[in-house]
Design a protein around this motif. Structure first.
Motif, PDB file in Angstrom:
ATOM      1  N   LYS A 155      -4.280  41.005  43.635  1.00 56.65           N
ATOM      2  CA  LYS A 155      -2.827  41.032  43.495  1.00 56.65           C
ATOM      3  C   LYS A 155      -2.220  40.627  44.828  1.00 56.65           C
ATOM      4  N   TYR A 156      -1.549  39.478  44.851  1.00 62.50           N
ATOM      5  CA  TYR A 156      -0.950  38.949  46.064  1.00 62.50           C
ATOM      6  C   TYR A 156       0.547  39.256  46.102  1.00 62.50           C
ATOM      7  N   THR A 157       1.030  39.652  47.267  1.00 66.21           N
ATOM      8  CA  THR A 157       2.443  39.969  47.447  1.00 66.21           C
ATOM      9  C   THR A 157       2.937  39.346  48.747  1.00 66.21           C
ATOM     10  N   SER A 158       4.019  38.596  48.673  1.00 62.30           N
ATOM     11  CA  SER A 158       4.596  37.984  49.867  1.00 62.30           C
ATOM     12  C   SER A 158       5.502  38.980  50.578  1.00 62.30           C
ATOM     13  N   PHE A 159       5.545  38.884  51.910  1.00 64.21           N
ATOM     14  CA  PHE A 159       6.470  39.706  52.692  1.00 64.21           C
ATOM     15  C   PHE A 159       6.786  38.978  53.985  1.00 64.21           C
ATOM     16  N   LYS A 160       7.730  39.512  54.747  1.00 64.10           N
ATOM     17  CA  LYS A 160       8.130  38.905  56.010  1.00 64.10           C
ATOM     18  C   LYS A 160       7.584  39.720  57.171  1.00 64.10           C
ATOM     19  N   ALA A 161       6.992  39.047  58.136  1.00 63.78           N
ATOM     20  CA  ALA A 161       6.559  39.667  59.390  1.00 63.78           C
ATOM     21  C   ALA A 161       7.545  39.195  60.446  1.00 63.78           C
ATOM     22  N   GLY A 162       8.668  39.895  60.566  1.00 61.50           N
ATOM     23  CA  GLY A 162       9.762  39.371  61.369  1.00 61.50           C
ATOM     24  C   GLY A 162      10.324  38.165  60.639  1.00 61.50           C
ATOM     25  N   ALA A 164       8.392  35.406  60.221  1.00 56.75           N
ATOM     26  CA  ALA A 164       7.224  34.642  59.755  1.00 56.75           C
ATOM     27  C   ALA A 164       6.868  34.976  58.312  1.00 56.75           C
ATOM     28  N   GLU A 165       6.289  34.006  57.633  1.00 58.57           N
ATOM     29  CA  GLU A 165       5.809  34.211  56.268  1.00 58.57           C
ATOM     30  C   GLU A 165       4.470  34.947  56.295  1.00 58.57           C
ATOM     31  N   ALA A 166       4.325  35.910  55.400  1.00 55.05           N
ATOM     32  CA  ALA A 166       3.083  36.685  55.326  1.00 55.05           C
ATOM     33  C   ALA A 166       2.771  37.017  53.877  1.00 55.05           C
ATOM     34  N   VAL A 167       1.507  37.281  53.611  1.00 50.67           N
ATOM     35  CA  VAL A 167       1.042  37.598  52.261  1.00 50.67           C
ATOM     36  C   VAL A 167       0.017  38.724  52.342  1.00 50.67           C
ATOM     37  N   GLU A 168       0.109  39.682  51.437  1.00 48.18           N
ATOM     38  CA  GLU A 168      -0.901  40.740  51.348  1.00 48.18           C
ATOM     39  C   GLU A 168      -1.663  40.598  50.040  1.00 48.18           C
ATOM     40  N   VAL A 169      -2.940  40.954  50.066  1.00 47.58           N
ATOM     41  CA  VAL A 169      -3.737  40.999  48.845  1.00 47.58           C
ATOM     42  C   VAL A 169      -4.410  42.354  48.737  1.00 47.58           C
ATOM     43  N   VAL A 170      -4.370  42.922  47.529  1.00 46.01           N
ATOM     44  CA  VAL A 170      -5.123  44.130  47.198  1.00 46.01           C
ATOM     45  C   VAL A 170      -6.091  43.728  46.099  1.00 46.01           C
ATOM     46  N   TYR A 171      -7.362  44.042  46.259  1.00 48.24           N
ATOM     47  CA  TYR A 171      -8.360  43.594  45.290  1.00 48.24           C
ATOM     48  C   TYR A 171      -9.532  44.567  45.263  1.00 48.24           C
ATOM     49  N   SER A 172     -10.390  44.390  44.284  1.00 43.08           N
ATOM     50  CA  SER A 172     -11.600  45.209  44.208  1.00 43.08           C
ATOM     51  C   SER A 172     -12.801  44.338  44.542  1.00 43.08           C
ATOM     52  N   GLU A 179     -23.423  50.365  46.387  1.00 40.86           N
ATOM     53  CA  GLU A 179     -23.546  49.850  45.021  1.00 40.86           C
ATOM     54  C   GLU A 179     -22.456  50.411  44.110  1.00 40.86           C
ATOM     55  N   GLU A 180     -21.214  50.336  44.595  1.00 41.00           N
ATOM     56  CA  GLU A 180     -20.083  50.773  43.798  1.00 41.00           C
ATOM     57  C   GLU A 180     -18.879  49.898  44.120  1.00 41.00           C
ATOM     58  N   ARG A 181     -17.947  49.842  43.179  1.00 43.31           N
ATOM     59  CA  ARG A 181     -16.746  49.039  43.403  1.00 43.31           C
ATOM     60  C   ARG A 181     -15.718  49.855  44.175  1.00 43.31           C
ATOM     61  N   ARG A 182     -14.948  49.175  44.988  1.00 35.52           N
ATOM     62  CA  ARG A 182     -13.895  49.853  45.719  1.00 35.52           C
ATOM     63  C   ARG A 182     -12.708  48.913  45.881  1.00 35.52           C
ATOM     64  N   THR A 183     -11.553  49.504  46.087  1.00 36.18           N
ATOM     65  CA  THR A 183     -10.342  48.728  46.304  1.00 36.18           C
ATOM     66  C   THR A 183     -10.145  48.524  47.800  1.00 36.18           C
ATOM     67  N   THR A 184      -9.823  47.315  48.189  1.00 38.41           N
ATOM     68  CA  THR A 184      -9.577  47.028  49.594  1.00 38.41           C
ATOM     69  C   THR A 184      -8.363  46.120  49.709  1.00 38.41           C
ATOM     70  N   ARG A 185      -7.982  45.819  50.952  1.00 38.79           N
ATOM     71  CA  ARG A 185      -6.762  45.036  51.146  1.00 38.79           C
ATOM     72  C   ARG A 185      -6.796  44.297  52.476  1.00 38.79           C
ATOM     73  N   ALA A 186      -5.952  43.275  52.548  1.00 42.66           N
ATOM     74  CA  ALA A 186      -5.837  42.467  53.762  1.00 42.66           C
ATOM     75  C   ALA A 186      -4.490  41.762  53.719  1.00 42.66           C
ATOM     76  N   PHE A 187      -4.024  41.343  54.887  1.00 37.41           N
ATOM     77  CA  PHE A 187      -2.805  40.540  54.907  1.00 37.41           C
ATOM     78  C   PHE A 187      -2.989  39.364  55.855  1.00 37.41           C
ATOM     79  N   ALA A 188      -2.215  38.322  55.616  1.00 39.83           N
ATOM     80  CA  ALA A 188      -2.295  37.101  56.417  1.00 39.83           C
ATOM     81  C   ALA A 188      -0.902  36.723  56.885  1.00 39.83           C
ATOM     82  N   VAL A 189      -0.810  36.271  58.133  1.00 31.85           N
ATOM     83  CA  VAL A 189       0.456  35.872  58.735  1.00 31.85           C
ATOM     84  C   VAL A 189       0.305  34.469  59.317  1.00 31.85           C
ATOM     85  N   GLY A 190       1.242  33.586  59.000  1.00 29.50           N
ATOM     86  CA  GLY A 190       1.199  32.242  59.558  1.00 29.50           C
ATOM     87  C   GLY A 190       1.760  32.212  60.967  1.00 29.50           C
ATOM     88  N   THR A 191       1.054  31.522  61.880  1.00 27.53           N
ATOM     89  CA  THR A 191       1.523  31.363  63.256  1.00 27.53           C
ATOM     90  C   THR A 191       1.301  29.917  63.679  1.00 27.53           C
TER      91      THR A 191
END
Length: 226
Positions: A155-162, A164-172, A179-191
């Motif tokens: 699931k990708y969600t756009s947001f503003k870092a000041g 700058a354009e940024a995007v977060e992803v939450v995924y499994s 040996e189990e599934r888990r939910t994790t997340r990350a975000f990316a910022v353009g520079t």
């Protein structure tokens, strides 16, 4: 055969090569661009990372929580390293292996902020877009997620870092260690120096009192340097 042997040793080299390769520079204390504060639904900010002179110099700055320790990730081989792997590979082969372990899709690891001092097994790992990739944050993040083991439910969600354009992803993903599934997340910022990805990791990453709030703090406070 040699390639197979090298890859078979790679898993054992992750901790030795990348963690031991971290240069534990400064303590990441806040400078003029990172006054201590508190983000909404996030840990209280104790310091910042990313600015010039901090433990990790990055194209972005963001707040880090109390007791979290940043270290720059250095993929340069240690000529004095001991062990079977160091004895088996040439310096060029070791450099290639370490860079390969630090690379994930279009980005390469540059900094790790560890929660070890809090008693939790969690970390924020920062990656920078490899040179000339030239992709927008969403595309870079998709390439990053594509490397996850059996990834799903992105699931990708756009947001503003000041400004700058940024995007977060939450995924499994599948955790191969447990040996189990888990939910994790990350975000990316353009520079101007390439897209930066900040990812949450570690077996305690779902902890809602220590680890997850530290990630939220980084996300809420991230700003492009300069």
């Amino acid at each position: 055969m040699r390639s197979a042997v090298v890859r078979g040793m790679a898993a054992a080299a992750v901790a030795v090569g990348l963690v031991a390769g971290c240069s534990g520079g400064g303590d990441g204390k806040a400078g003029d661009d990172g006054k201590a504060g508190k983000g909404t639904n996030a840990s209280e900010q104790a310091s910042t990372v990313g600015s010039k002179g901090s433990a990790c110099e990055l194209p972005v700055t963001f707040g880090i929580a109390a007791k979290w320790k940043p270290s720059a990730i250095d993929t340069t081989p240690d000529p004095d390293a001991d062990g079977e792997l160091a004895e088996t590979l040439t310096e060029d082969e070791m450099a290639e292996l370490l860079e390969g372990l630090a690379t994930r899709g279009p980005v390469i690891a540059s900094c790790e902020i560890s929660a070890k001092a809090t008693g939790k097994i969690g970390f924020l790992r920062t990656y920078i877009e490899m040179p000339e990739a030239g992709a927008d944050p969403r595309t870079v993040l998709e390439g990053f997620v594509a490397e996850a083991e059996e990834h799903a439910d992105e699931k990708y969600t756009s947001f503003k870092a000041g400004s700058a354009e940024a995007v977060e992803v939450v995924y499994s993903e599948l955790d191969p260690l447990f040996e189990e599934r888990r939910t994790t997340r990350a975000f990316a910022v353009g520079t101007p120096e390439g897209t930066v990805v900040v990812a949450l990791g570690g077996s305690d990453q779902g902890d809602e009192k220590v680890v997850l709030p530290a990630y939220e703090l980084a996300k809420e406070s991230v700003r492009v340097s300069g």
